[in-house]
Design an enzyme around this catalytic site. Structure first.
Site, PDB file in Angstrom:
ATOM      1  N   GLN A  53      -3.656 -45.762 -32.083  1.00 12.02           N
ATOM      2  CA  GLN A  53      -2.659 -46.420 -31.227  1.00 12.02           C
ATOM      3  C   GLN A  53      -1.755 -47.371 -32.031  1.00 12.02           C
ATOM      4  O   GLN A  53      -0.537 -47.361 -31.879  1.00 12.02           O
ATOM      5  CB  GLN A  53      -3.383 -47.203 -30.121  1.00 12.02           C
ATOM      6  CG  GLN A  53      -2.468 -47.864 -29.098  1.00 12.02           C
ATOM      7  CD  GLN A  53      -3.262 -48.610 -28.008  1.00 12.02           C
ATOM      8  OE1 GLN A  53      -4.487 -48.641 -28.025  1.00 12.02           O
ATOM      9  NE2 GLN A  53      -2.558 -49.194 -27.069  1.00 12.02           N
ATOM     10  N   GLU A 107     -10.597 -49.694 -15.712  1.00 11.94           N
ATOM     11  CA  GLU A 107      -9.404 -49.631 -14.871  1.00 11.94           C
ATOM     12  C   GLU A 107      -9.754 -49.184 -13.447  1.00 11.94           C
ATOM     13  O   GLU A 107     -10.787 -48.570 -13.215  1.00 11.94           O
ATOM     14  CB  GLU A 107      -8.381 -48.632 -15.448  1.00 11.94           C
ATOM     15  CG  GLU A 107      -8.005 -48.957 -16.895  1.00 11.94           C
ATOM     16  CD  GLU A 107      -6.722 -48.295 -17.361  1.00 11.94           C
ATOM     17  OE1 GLU A 107      -5.971 -47.768 -16.510  1.00 11.94           O
ATOM     18  OE2 GLU A 107      -6.480 -48.318 -18.587  1.00 11.94           O
ATOM     19  N   ASP A 148      -0.410 -44.248 -16.135  1.00 13.73           N
ATOM     20  CA  ASP A 148      -1.256 -45.418 -16.364  1.00 13.73           C
ATOM     21  C   ASP A 148      -0.380 -46.659 -16.520  1.00 13.73           C
ATOM     22  O   ASP A 148       0.487 -46.709 -17.382  1.00 13.73           O
ATOM     23  CB  ASP A 148      -2.111 -45.198 -17.619  1.00 13.73           C
ATOM     24  CG  ASP A 148      -3.246 -46.205 -17.717  1.00 13.73           C
ATOM     25  OD1 ASP A 148      -3.607 -46.801 -16.684  1.00 13.73           O
ATOM     26  OD2 ASP A 148      -3.772 -46.389 -18.827  1.00 13.73           O
ATOM     27  N   ARG A 159      -7.966 -47.257 -30.931  1.00 12.69           N
ATOM     28  CA  ARG A 159      -7.087 -48.385 -31.270  1.00 12.69           C
ATOM     29  C   ARG A 159      -6.402 -48.221 -32.614  1.00 12.69           C
ATOM     30  O   ARG A 159      -5.281 -48.725 -32.793  1.00 12.69           O
ATOM     31  CB  ARG A 159      -7.889 -49.686 -31.263  1.00 12.69           C
ATOM     32  CG  ARG A 159      -8.543 -50.027 -29.943  1.00 12.69           C
ATOM     33  CD  ARG A 159      -7.524 -50.163 -28.818  1.00 12.69           C
ATOM     34  NE  ARG A 159      -8.165 -50.571 -27.574  1.00 12.69           N
ATOM     35  CZ  ARG A 159      -7.567 -50.522 -26.392  1.00 12.69           C
ATOM     36  NH1 ARG A 159      -6.314 -50.076 -26.295  1.00 12.69           N
ATOM     37  NH2 ARG A 159      -8.215 -50.885 -25.300  1.00 12.69           N
ATOM     38  N   ASP A 215     -10.044 -45.348 -19.368  1.00 15.55           N
ATOM     39  CA  ASP A 215      -8.956 -44.855 -20.218  1.00 15.55           C
ATOM     40  C   ASP A 215      -9.392 -45.053 -21.679  1.00 15.55           C
ATOM     41  O   ASP A 215      -9.020 -46.023 -22.332  1.00 15.55           O
ATOM     42  CB  ASP A 215      -7.683 -45.643 -19.905  1.00 15.55           C
ATOM     43  CG  ASP A 215      -6.522 -45.255 -20.804  1.00 15.55           C
ATOM     44  OD1 ASP A 215      -6.514 -44.135 -21.340  1.00 15.55           O
ATOM     45  OD2 ASP A 215      -5.614 -46.098 -20.973  1.00 15.55           O
ATOM     46  N   THR A 263      -5.929 -51.778 -17.976  1.00  9.22           N
ATOM     47  CA  THR A 263      -7.175 -52.529 -18.140  1.00  9.22           C
ATOM     48  C   THR A 263      -7.192 -53.748 -17.236  1.00  9.22           C
ATOM     49  O   THR A 263      -6.253 -54.538 -17.226  1.00  9.22           O
ATOM     50  CB  THR A 263      -7.308 -52.993 -19.612  1.00  9.22           C
ATOM     51  OG1 THR A 263      -7.153 -51.858 -20.440  1.00  9.22           O
ATOM     52  CG2 THR A 263      -8.644 -53.647 -19.856  1.00  9.22           C
ATOM     53  N   HIS A 315      -4.606 -58.962 -19.858  1.00  4.44           N
ATOM     54  CA  HIS A 315      -4.801 -57.886 -20.847  1.00  4.44           C
ATOM     55  C   HIS A 315      -3.550 -57.720 -21.703  1.00  4.44           C
ATOM     56  O   HIS A 315      -3.639 -57.619 -22.933  1.00  4.44           O
ATOM     57  CB  HIS A 315      -5.133 -56.569 -20.127  1.00  4.44           C
ATOM     58  CG  HIS A 315      -5.186 -55.386 -21.047  1.00  4.44           C
ATOM     59  ND1 HIS A 315      -6.213 -55.185 -21.940  1.00  4.44           N
ATOM     60  CD2 HIS A 315      -4.320 -54.355 -21.223  1.00  4.44           C
ATOM     61  CE1 HIS A 315      -5.989 -54.061 -22.628  1.00  4.44           C
ATOM     62  NE2 HIS A 315      -4.843 -53.543 -22.215  1.00  4.44           N
ATOM     63  N   GLU A 333     -10.361 -56.680 -26.817  1.00  3.64           N
ATOM     64  CA  GLU A 333     -10.202 -58.067 -26.371  1.00  3.64           C
ATOM     65  C   GLU A 333     -11.485 -58.867 -26.594  1.00  3.64           C
ATOM     66  O   GLU A 333     -11.450 -60.000 -27.061  1.00  3.64           O
ATOM     67  CB  GLU A 333      -9.846 -58.104 -24.886  1.00  3.64           C
ATOM     68  CG  GLU A 333      -8.473 -57.555 -24.562  1.00  3.64           C
ATOM     69  CD  GLU A 333      -8.303 -57.356 -23.064  1.00  3.64           C
ATOM     70  OE1 GLU A 333      -7.914 -58.318 -22.395  1.00  3.64           O
ATOM     71  OE2 GLU A 333      -8.560 -56.239 -22.575  1.00  3.64           O
ATOM     72  N   GLU A 369     -11.363 -48.624 -21.634  1.00  6.74           N
ATOM     73  CA  GLU A 369     -10.553 -49.529 -20.810  1.00  6.74           C
ATOM     74  C   GLU A 369     -11.061 -49.430 -19.380  1.00  6.74           C
ATOM     75  O   GLU A 369     -11.128 -48.340 -18.805  1.00  6.74           O
ATOM     76  CB  GLU A 369      -9.054 -49.184 -20.896  1.00  6.74           C
ATOM     77  CG  GLU A 369      -8.474 -49.531 -22.267  1.00  6.74           C
ATOM     78  CD  GLU A 369      -6.950 -49.455 -22.343  1.00  6.74           C
ATOM     79  OE1 GLU A 369      -6.344 -48.801 -21.467  1.00  6.74           O
ATOM     80  OE2 GLU A 369      -6.376 -50.054 -23.272  1.00  6.74           O
ATOM     81  N   LYS A 377      -4.583 -41.920 -26.518  1.00 11.84           N
ATOM     82  CA  LYS A 377      -5.057 -41.999 -25.133  1.00 11.84           C
ATOM     83  C   LYS A 377      -5.352 -40.645 -24.511  1.00 11.84           C
ATOM     84  O   LYS A 377      -6.159 -40.544 -23.588  1.00 11.84           O
ATOM     85  CB  LYS A 377      -3.977 -42.670 -24.269  1.00 11.84           C
ATOM     86  CG  LYS A 377      -3.583 -44.066 -24.706  1.00 11.84           C
ATOM     87  CD  LYS A 377      -4.567 -45.083 -24.194  1.00 11.84           C
ATOM     88  CE  LYS A 377      -4.015 -46.491 -24.333  1.00 11.84           C
ATOM     89  NZ  LYS A 377      -4.880 -47.469 -23.697  1.00 11.84           N
ATOM     90  N   THR A 426      -9.942 -38.979 -20.376  1.00 11.76           N
ATOM     91  CA  THR A 426      -9.947 -40.030 -19.358  1.00 11.76           C
ATOM     92  C   THR A 426     -11.063 -39.669 -18.383  1.00 11.76           C
ATOM     93  O   THR A 426     -11.166 -38.515 -17.981  1.00 11.76           O
ATOM     94  CB  THR A 426      -8.593 -40.082 -18.605  1.00 11.76           C
ATOM     95  OG1 THR A 426      -7.540 -40.225 -19.557  1.00 11.76           O
ATOM     96  CG2 THR A 426      -8.539 -41.238 -17.623  1.00 11.76           C
TER      97      THR A 426
HETATM   98 MN    MN Z   1      -5.014 -47.914 -20.023  1.00 12.66          MN
END
Ligand code: MN
Length: 442
Positions: free
Chosen positions: A252, A213, A139, A249, A245, A372, A146, A386, A211, A265, A269
């Site tokens: 993370q 993507e 990824d 948070r 994805d 993203t 982003h 975001e 996310e 993550k 997916t």
């Molecule tokens: Mn990602």
């Protein structure tokens, strides 16, 4: 450029599959994306298909009936495999020839191919699977918008690290937890430490995010030790899909330094099931992202000798949300973002070339994703962190509910399509997933 406009892109082509001729379909005869399916309730091996309107053309049966006899034996054989990997391995020229053959087979006025509806399965009667065996998954982080937005939230004084404008940044993701659209997502548990806490604790993720993507499957392999030159990179791409994805948070923020994403993550997916080829996307090529003059030029191995005007692709991508309450009250999903893949700081070719620049070998069926897709404007942000400024500005739903991050029962729906005057609309279908509560073990 290796993908040119040809007879398969003619906007006047019609198919004998009526639902492929409606203006809003994702799958007109000009698209012809590949996928893997199984008739609902069947225990037979999965089969390769091509989406056409609301139907799937069964390539295995087509091949066995001798409809691909003009193609090399190896391609005919690959069409009968229980996964797309053997067809991906045949490379871009083989895929293009198959596309031309399929376009002729499905045309309404093709005299040599009378309609044969027994080759079709209704999409409503099929389960769509992950299209290939994915050996490895990478990824990237290719949207500078982003990267800057998220960097500001995680590191207010140092949002964009100095390597960003030189290196197409990526992490190696996990292939085993990649699932097709429609699979439920279990809220992950993990270590979380809020900024005002002195020590972490373990529990269900509180800041679950999506996310938005774009992903791509590798076709032809490269040998270990042999890099792919930038001018050849697109020949190694089989086609594109949508990727969610899912990201925890809070997990993370606590785990990501110094080695990057891990358990935040790799719990899930989600992929859209149809792989849209670069051939199908040829009419929608555009200039790559224009770097500000103050930015460094890419190093020579990442500089395309020609075609800079067509190394981008204008794919509109969108994220939609429907909460459990909205579903109960039959309220349609709301759109959270709409943006374009053309805003990416790095092109597909640059990412593929960089990945192999140290000699790393890519294999047919490997999956890469862009990171993203966020654009410069409000409304074009591809993740909740975001949009809500890490929860500081929650969004309101039509039910009166508020969302900072995803709640149990929320469904995230990604969509993508290309539209341009003079060409048929080409769509990606959908990438869906509903969030389920954590389970109590562990
Ligand atoms: Mn990602």
């Amino acid at each position: 450029m290796h993908y040119s406009i040809n007879e398969t892109h003619n906007p006047n082509l019609k198919s004998w599959v009526e639902s492929a001729n409606t203006p809003d379909t994702d799958f007109p005869i000009q698209n012809l994306p590949f996928g893997l399916f199984q008739p609902l309730g069947s225990t037979a091996s999965p089969r390769i298909g091509v989406a056409i309107g609301n139907y799937i053309l069964d390539l295995s049966q087509c091949s066995q009936l001798g409809l691909f006899q003009e193609l090399p034996e190896a391609v005919q054989m690959a069409c009968t495999a229980p996964t797309l990997n053997p067809l991906m391995a045949q490379g871009q020229k083989a895929t293009s020839a198959l596309r031309t053959c399929l376009s002729r087979l499905l045309q309404a006025d093709e005299p040599s191919s009378p309609p044969n509806p027994s080759l079709l399965i209704s999409m409503a009667e099929a389960e769509l699977l992950v299209p290939a065996h994915i050996g490895d998954y990478t990824d990237f982080y290719a949207s500078i918008f982003h990267a800057t937005n998220v960097g500001k939230l995680f590191r207010p004084d140092n949002p964009l690290l100095p390597n960003y404008k030189y290196v197409p940044i990526a992490y190696h993701g996990r292939a085993s937890s990649i699932r097709p659209s429609g699979t439920s997502i279990q809220r992950p548990k993990g270590q979380r430490k809020a900024p005002d806490e002195t020590a972490p604790n373990f529990g269900p993720c509180r800041l679950l995010d999506y996310e938005l993507e774009v992903g791509w499957f590798i076709g032809a392999a490269n040998e270990l030790g042999r890099a792919i030159a930038i001018d050849q990179a697109e020949e190694h791409i089989f086609g594109l899909c949508l990727v969610n994805d899912w990201s925890a948070r809070d997990i993370q923020a606590w785990e990501y330094q110094p080695l990057g994403p891990f358990l935040a993550k790799n719990f899930a997916t989600t992929l859209s099931p149809w792989v849209v080829t670069l051939d199908a996307l040829a009419p929608f090529r555009c200039a790559a992202f224009q770097r500000p003059e103050s930015d460094p030029q890419p190093l020579p191995y990442l500089t395309l000798s020609s075609d800079a005007q067509t190394s981008g692709i204008d794919i509109t991508v969108e994220a939609w949300l429907q909460s459990a309450q909205m579903r109960e009250q039959s309220i349609e999903p709301i759109r959270l973002s709409q943006t374009s893949f053309q805003y990416m700081y790095w092109t597909l070719a640059q990412m593929v070339t960089h990945h192999t620049s140290n000699g790393c070998n890519l294999q047919p069926g490997d999956l890469m994703a862009s990171g993203t897709v966020s654009g410069p404007e409000a409304g074009s942000l591809g993740s909740l962190i975001e949009i809500t400024q890490r929860g500081a500005q929650p969004i309101s739903l039509p039910t009166g509910e508020e969302r900072s991050f995803l709640q149990d029962g929320d469904e995230v729906i990604l969509r993508g399509f290309c539209q341009k005057q003079g060409y048929a609309r080409v769509g990606f279908g959908e990438c869906r997933g509903i969030v389920q509560p954590s389970i109590d073990e562990v």
